[in-house]
Enzyme design. Structure first.
Site, PDB file in Angstrom:
ATOM      1  N   ASP A 160       2.326   2.139 -21.022  1.00 53.33           N
ATOM      2  CA  ASP A 160       1.231   2.963 -20.484  1.00 53.33           C
ATOM      3  C   ASP A 160       1.742   3.878 -19.373  1.00 53.33           C
ATOM      4  O   ASP A 160       1.152   3.969 -18.300  1.00 53.33           O
ATOM      5  CB  ASP A 160       0.095   2.082 -19.978  1.00 53.33           C
ATOM      6  CG  ASP A 160      -1.220   2.853 -19.803  1.00 53.33           C
ATOM      7  OD1 ASP A 160      -1.353   3.934 -20.418  1.00 53.33           O
ATOM      8  OD2 ASP A 160      -2.105   2.394 -19.056  1.00 53.33           O
ATOM      9  N   TYR A 211       0.851  -1.184   0.000  1.00 56.30           N
ATOM     10  CA  TYR A 211       0.000   0.000   0.000  1.00 56.30           C
ATOM     11  C   TYR A 211       0.892   1.242   0.000  1.00 56.30           C
ATOM     12  O   TYR A 211       1.789   1.368   0.836  1.00 56.30           O
ATOM     13  CB  TYR A 211      -0.896   0.001   1.232  1.00 56.30           C
ATOM     14  CG  TYR A 211      -1.666   1.297   1.426  1.00 56.30           C
ATOM     15  CD1 TYR A 211      -2.664   1.675   0.532  1.00 56.30           C
ATOM     16  CD2 TYR A 211      -1.385   2.140   2.502  1.00 56.30           C
ATOM     17  CE1 TYR A 211      -3.362   2.851   0.701  1.00 56.30           C
ATOM     18  CE2 TYR A 211      -2.091   3.321   2.681  1.00 56.30           C
ATOM     19  CZ  TYR A 211      -3.071   3.679   1.776  1.00 56.30           C
ATOM     20  OH  TYR A 211      -3.760   4.839   1.944  1.00 56.30           O
ATOM     21  N   VAL A 212       0.670   2.142  -0.916  1.00 54.69           N
ATOM     22  CA  VAL A 212       1.424   3.390  -0.984  1.00 54.69           C
ATOM     23  C   VAL A 212       0.557   4.499  -0.385  1.00 54.69           C
ATOM     24  O   VAL A 212      -0.471   4.868  -0.959  1.00 54.69           O
ATOM     25  CB  VAL A 212       1.815   3.731  -2.434  1.00 54.69           C
ATOM     26  CG1 VAL A 212       2.548   5.072  -2.482  1.00 54.69           C
ATOM     27  CG2 VAL A 212       2.679   2.631  -3.028  1.00 54.69           C
ATOM     28  N   PRO A 260       0.814   9.925 -15.585  1.00 52.83           N
ATOM     29  CA  PRO A 260       0.793  10.316 -14.175  1.00 52.83           C
ATOM     30  C   PRO A 260      -0.094   9.440 -13.301  1.00 52.83           C
ATOM     31  O   PRO A 260       0.224   9.214 -12.129  1.00 52.83           O
ATOM     32  CB  PRO A 260       0.271  11.767 -14.228  1.00 52.83           C
ATOM     33  CG  PRO A 260       0.724  12.266 -15.559  1.00 52.83           C
ATOM     34  CD  PRO A 260       0.593  11.088 -16.479  1.00 52.83           C
ATOM     35  N   ALA A 261      -1.194   8.921 -13.847  1.00 56.55           N
ATOM     36  CA  ALA A 261      -2.097   8.084 -13.054  1.00 56.55           C
ATOM     37  C   ALA A 261      -1.456   6.758 -12.659  1.00 56.55           C
ATOM     38  O   ALA A 261      -1.915   6.094 -11.727  1.00 56.55           O
ATOM     39  CB  ALA A 261      -3.395   7.832 -13.824  1.00 56.55           C
ATOM     40  N   ASN A 262      -0.394   6.340 -13.357  1.00 57.92           N
ATOM     41  CA  ASN A 262       0.299   5.095 -13.049  1.00 57.92           C
ATOM     42  C   ASN A 262       1.600   5.316 -12.291  1.00 57.92           C
ATOM     43  O   ASN A 262       2.398   4.387 -12.133  1.00 57.92           O
ATOM     44  CB  ASN A 262       0.584   4.308 -14.331  1.00 57.92           C
ATOM     45  CG  ASN A 262      -0.660   3.644 -14.886  1.00 57.92           C
ATOM     46  OD1 ASN A 262      -1.625   3.411 -14.163  1.00 57.92           O
ATOM     47  ND2 ASN A 262      -0.649   3.339 -16.177  1.00 57.92           N
TER      48      ASN A 262
END
Length: 244
Positions: free
Chosen positions: A76, A32-33, A79-81
Site C-alpha cells: 500500500d 510523532y512526525v 503518498p498518504a503513507n
C-alpha cells in the site's frame, strides 16, 4: 501491524516504540512526525522539484528493499503513507496491509491496497512480489513529478481497465522538464508484467543514483544523497551497511 513493524529498523521507516493492551484495547506507540504526508505536499506544490522526486524515490526504494529482505511486501505504497518533515526527508508508515513471508499469522492475500497505486497483478488478486511495491513506487514518483496519476477513470471499473490494458499518460505531455532518463525509470516501474519491471531494488537504486549525480552537476546545493555517498566512501565507514 505491531508484529510486522517491531522488527523493522531503518531511517526511512517509521519505527515502533512500544505496544501492549489496556482495558481490552490494543495499542502501539510510534514517534510523532512533525510535518505532513507527501499527499499534503503534492496538494500544495502540485509538482515537486525533479531532484527532490528522485531523492525521495531512492530513499523509499532503500527502505522497501530493506523491508523485502526482512520478508515483507508493503502492498500500500502511496503518498498518504509517506511522512515528511520537509525537503527529501521521508518515512514509510502503515504496514497494516503488509504481506509477511514465512509467517504463521493469518493474512489477507486477496487484492488489498489503493487501486490507483496497485499493480495489475495486485488488482487481479494474484500472487504479489517485490515488483508490486516497485510498481507502486513508480506511480508515486509519477505523481511527485506531475501532480497527477498515470491512469485516471470516471469510475473504478474504468480505472482498473486502464491500469491493466492501457499505457500511462505520457510524462512529457504533463511536464516538459523531466529528463528522459527519469522517464525511463518511471515507465519501467509501471510495466504491466512484473517480469518487465526492475528485478531488484538495487538495480532501480543504481539508475536513480546515476540520474541524481547528473542533476547535481547543475546545482549548487549539496543533497542528502551526495552527503551519504561521501560519508560511505570514507575508510572509517567501509564495513557499515547502508542502513547503519
Amino acid at each position: 501491524e505491531i508484529r510486522t513493524t517491531a522488527n523493522l529498523q531503518h531511517p526511512h521507516i517509521l519505527p515502533l516504540f512500544d505496544s501492549g493492551e489496556a482495558a481490552s484495547f490494543l495499542y502501539y506507540v510510534m514517534p510523532y512526525v512533525e510535518g505532513e504526508t507527501l499527499r499534503d505536499r503534492i496538494d500544495r506544490e502540485k509538482q515537486l522539484p525533479v531532484d527532490d522526486a528522485v531523492a525521495i524515490g531512492r530513499k523509499v526504494g532503500s527502505a522497501l528493499d530493506y523491508a523485502h529482505r526482512q520478508g515483507l511486501i508493503h502492498r500500500d505504497i502511496k503518498p498518504a503513507n509517506l511522512l515528511t518533515t520537509g525537503g527529501t526527508d521521508v518515512r514509510i508508515s502503515d504496514f497494516g496491509t503488509a504481506l509477511l513471508a514465512d509467517s504463521e499469522l493469518t493474512q489477507v492475500i486477496d487484492a488489498v491496497g489503493t487501486p490507483s497505486y496497485m499493480s495489475p497483478e495486485q488488482i487481479d488478486g494474484q500472487e504479489v512480489t517485490q515488483q508490486a511495491d516497485i510498481y507502486s513506487l513508480g506511480v508515486v514518483m509519477y505523481q511527485l513529478l506531475t501532480g497527477k496519476l498515470p491512469f485516471a477513470g470516471n469510475n473504478q471499473y474504468e480505472l482498473v481497465r486502464k491500469i491493466n490494458k492501457e499505457p500511462p499518460i505520457p510524462l512529457d505531455s504533463v511536464r516538459t522538464d523531466i529528463p528522459p532518463a527519469i522517464q525511463d525509470v518511471v515507465y519501467r516501474c509501471l510495466q504491466k508484467k512484473a517480469r518487465n519491471r526492475y528485478p531488484t531494488w538495487a538495480q532501480m537504486a543504481r539508475d536513480l543514483a546515476g540520474i541524481h549525480e547528473q542533476l547535481e552537476l547543475s546545482s549548487t546545493a549539496v543533497s542528502d544523497t551526495r552527503k551519504f555517498n561521501i560519508l560511505k566512501s570514507l575508510h572509517f565507514f567501509r564495513n557499515f551497511t547502508d542502513v547503519e
